[in-house]
Write a protein that holds these residues in place. Structure first.
Motif, PDB file in Angstrom:
ATOM      1  N   ALA A  12      -6.803  -8.575   3.753  1.00  0.00           N
ATOM      2  CA  ALA A  12      -7.415  -8.862   2.456  1.00  0.00           C
ATOM      3  C   ALA A  12      -7.206  -7.767   1.424  1.00  0.00           C
ATOM      4  O   ALA A  12      -7.302  -8.018   0.224  1.00  0.00           O
ATOM      5  N   SER A  13      -6.900  -6.537   1.848  1.00  0.00           N
ATOM      6  CA  SER A  13      -6.863  -5.411   0.904  1.00  0.00           C
ATOM      7  C   SER A  13      -5.482  -5.143   0.325  1.00  0.00           C
ATOM      8  O   SER A  13      -5.340  -4.307  -0.568  1.00  0.00           O
ATOM      9  N   CYS A  14      -4.447  -5.826   0.831  1.00  0.00           N
ATOM     10  CA  CYS A  14      -3.095  -5.655   0.288  1.00  0.00           C
ATOM     11  C   CYS A  14      -2.276  -6.878   0.645  1.00  0.00           C
ATOM     12  O   CYS A  14      -2.608  -7.612   1.584  1.00  0.00           O
ATOM     13  N   PRO A  15      -1.190  -7.134  -0.073  1.00  0.00           N
ATOM     14  CA  PRO A  15      -0.330  -8.277   0.263  1.00  0.00           C
ATOM     15  C   PRO A  15       0.274  -8.122   1.656  1.00  0.00           C
ATOM     16  O   PRO A  15       0.501  -7.011   2.135  1.00  0.00           O
ATOM     17  N   ALA A  16       0.575  -9.246   2.282  1.00  0.00           N
ATOM     18  CA  ALA A  16       1.130  -9.216   3.634  1.00  0.00           C
ATOM     19  C   ALA A  16       2.427  -8.416   3.686  1.00  0.00           C
ATOM     20  O   ALA A  16       2.672  -7.672   4.645  1.00  0.00           O
ATOM     21  N   GLY A  17       3.248  -8.528   2.653  1.00  0.00           N
ATOM     22  CA  GLY A  17       4.518  -7.807   2.651  1.00  0.00           C
ATOM     23  C   GLY A  17       4.342  -6.312   2.684  1.00  0.00           C
ATOM     24  O   GLY A  17       5.111  -5.596   3.357  1.00  0.00           O
ATOM     25  N   LEU A  18       3.344  -5.800   1.984  1.00  0.00           N
ATOM     26  CA  LEU A  18       3.085  -4.366   1.978  1.00  0.00           C
ATOM     27  C   LEU A  18       2.544  -3.916   3.326  1.00  0.00           C
ATOM     28  O   LEU A  18       2.980  -2.902   3.884  1.00  0.00           O
ATOM     29  N   GLY A  19       1.593  -4.662   3.856  1.00  0.00           N
ATOM     30  CA  GLY A  19       1.066  -4.325   5.172  1.00  0.00           C
ATOM     31  C   GLY A  19       2.135  -4.378   6.244  1.00  0.00           C
ATOM     32  O   GLY A  19       2.200  -3.510   7.130  1.00  0.00           O
ATOM     33  N   ASP A  20       3.016  -5.381   6.185  1.00  0.00           N
ATOM     34  CA  ASP A  20       4.093  -5.513   7.165  1.00  0.00           C
ATOM     35  C   ASP A  20       5.063  -4.330   7.082  1.00  0.00           C
ATOM     36  O   ASP A  20       5.488  -3.782   8.100  1.00  0.00           O
TER      37      ASP A  20
ATOM     38  N   HIS B  85      -3.782  -2.183  -4.430  1.00  0.00           N
ATOM     39  CA  HIS B  85      -3.454  -2.536  -3.056  1.00  0.00           C
ATOM     40  C   HIS B  85      -3.833  -1.362  -2.157  1.00  0.00           C
ATOM     41  O   HIS B  85      -3.387  -0.235  -2.380  1.00  0.00           O
ATOM     42  N   ALA B  86      -4.674  -1.614  -1.153  1.00  0.00           N
ATOM     43  CA  ALA B  86      -5.230  -0.521  -0.354  1.00  0.00           C
ATOM     44  C   ALA B  86      -4.935  -0.702   1.129  1.00  0.00           C
ATOM     45  O   ALA B  86      -4.955  -1.820   1.652  1.00  0.00           O
ATOM     46  N   LEU B  87      -4.673   0.432   1.787  1.00  0.00           N
ATOM     47  CA  LEU B  87      -4.494   0.484   3.232  1.00  0.00           C
ATOM     48  C   LEU B  87      -5.226   1.714   3.756  1.00  0.00           C
ATOM     49  O   LEU B  87      -5.326   2.726   3.054  1.00  0.00           O
ATOM     50  N   GLN B  88      -5.703   1.632   4.982  1.00  0.00           N
ATOM     51  CA  GLN B  88      -6.296   2.794   5.638  1.00  0.00           C
ATOM     52  C   GLN B  88      -5.449   3.158   6.847  1.00  0.00           C
ATOM     53  O   GLN B  88      -4.972   2.280   7.571  1.00  0.00           O
ATOM     54  N   LEU B  89      -5.251   4.459   7.043  1.00  0.00           N
ATOM     55  CA  LEU B  89      -4.593   4.927   8.259  1.00  0.00           C
ATOM     56  C   LEU B  89      -5.507   5.907   8.967  1.00  0.00           C
ATOM     57  O   LEU B  89      -5.818   6.981   8.444  1.00  0.00           O
ATOM     58  N   GLU B  90      -5.944   5.519  10.156  1.00  0.00           N
ATOM     59  CA  GLU B  90      -6.774   6.359  11.022  1.00  0.00           C
ATOM     60  C   GLU B  90      -5.881   6.919  12.121  1.00  0.00           C
ATOM     61  O   GLU B  90      -5.222   6.162  12.848  1.00  0.00           O
ATOM     62  N   ILE B  91      -5.838   8.239  12.229  1.00  0.00           N
ATOM     63  CA  ILE B  91      -4.940   8.913  13.168  1.00  0.00           C
ATOM     64  C   ILE B  91      -5.753   9.585  14.269  1.00  0.00           C
ATOM     65  O   ILE B  91      -6.757  10.253  13.992  1.00  0.00           O
ATOM     66  N   ALA B  92      -5.324   9.415  15.510  1.00  0.00           N
ATOM     67  CA  ALA B  92      -5.944  10.148  16.619  1.00  0.00           C
ATOM     68  C   ALA B  92      -5.588  11.624  16.490  1.00  0.00           C
ATOM     69  O   ALA B  92      -4.417  11.986  16.395  1.00  0.00           O
TER      70      ALA B  92
END
Length: 274
Positions: free
Chosen positions: A186-194, A230-237
């Motif tokens: 929901a937070s970004c277009p599928a193409g960007l997430g892909d 357009h937003a994405l989150q990256l959680e890193i171990a």
């Protein structure tokens, strides 16, 4: 100024809420949990465990220290999440209903240890901190995203996080290395997430998408593709780039392969257009 110069754990005044590197691209990297600063009066109320800030997203601003070189903006919070959690809903709504959720002003560490030596903050104190720290930070984040969108026609927000690879309070076993969140698309277009996830999958690190971490308040609130953000989150171990034991030192040698992946990720985000 580079991110290596950003003193996210030591500020000269309580009202310095973030370190800002101004870029010339549509990408803004937000690091809301890397700060370790606590105002002295508040710090005095905390337990020794809390004063060591074990639950900070340690050194994440350093992972993205190349941001200025590639034209990305970077906004890193200075204050510890124990002061107020910038990635929580302002009304206190749970991010993950039915799961264990930490509060706007946390009362326990991730290991369920008390953070306050005496009385915990009451409702009035929580609202005071929201007004004093949370609201100005988000006002600034909104203004910067709006300015980027006005300049480029769209804005991309990468909300950057890390966490210990094993935190039984929140998830079973070991967390995958790289956890991309798009609020279930929901937070970004599928193409960007892909495109973003393809970079992570091609790396030597394990990667999942919209798993245990789907994106916090920042990703869900600001990610409005219909409005050009357009937003994405990256959680890193954290085991990918540092020692997870106190004093949680930065390990430049261990971090180098991860930084190479993050550079490729940022490059994809910079080249993407709606």
């Amino acid at each position: 100024m580079t991110a290596d110069d950003a003193p996210v754990g030591d500020v000269s005044a309580d009202d310095r809420l973030d370190v800002w590197i101004d870029g010339d691209s549509p990408l803004l990297i937000d690091v809301p949990h890397a700060g370790t600063y606590m105002p002295p009066a508040l710090r005095a109320q905390m337990t020794p465990i809390a004063q060591n800030v074990p639950d900070a997203d340690w050194h994440v601003h350093l992972l993205y220290g190349f941001a200025g070189e590639v034209g990305a903006s970077l906004m890193a919070a200075t204050h510890a999440r124990y002061v107020v959690d910038l990635n929580r809903d302002p009304q206190g709504a749970a991010l993950y209903p039915g799961a264990d959720n930490s509060e706007r002003v946390p009362l326990l560490s991730f290991d369920r240890e008390p953070l306050y030596a005496g009385a915990a903050p009451d409702a009035a104190e929580v609202e005071r901190r929201m007004a004093r720290y949370w609201t100005p930070y988000h006002r600034r984040l909104r203004q910067r995203l709006d300015a980027i969108r006005a300049r480029h026609g769209h804005a991309i927000l990468l909300d950057a996080h890390s966490i210990r690879s094993a935190v039984p309070r929140f998830f079973d076993g070991r967390l995958p290395d790289l956890n991309l969140g798009t609020a279930d698309g929901a937070s970004c277009p599928a193409g960007l997430g892909d495109a973003a996830f393809a970079v992570l999958q091609r790396s030597d690190f394990g990667a999942v998408r919209d798993g245990r971490f789907k994106g916090g308040y920042i990703t869900r609130h600001y990610g409005r593709p219909q409005d050009g953000v357009h937003a994405l989150q990256l959680e890193i171990a954290q085991a990918c780039y540092m020692d997870e034991q106190p004093p949680w030192p930065w390990d430049a040698r261990r971090a180098q392969p991860l930084q190479q992946v993050l550079r490729r990720l940022v490059d994809v985000l910079l080249r993407w257009t709606p």
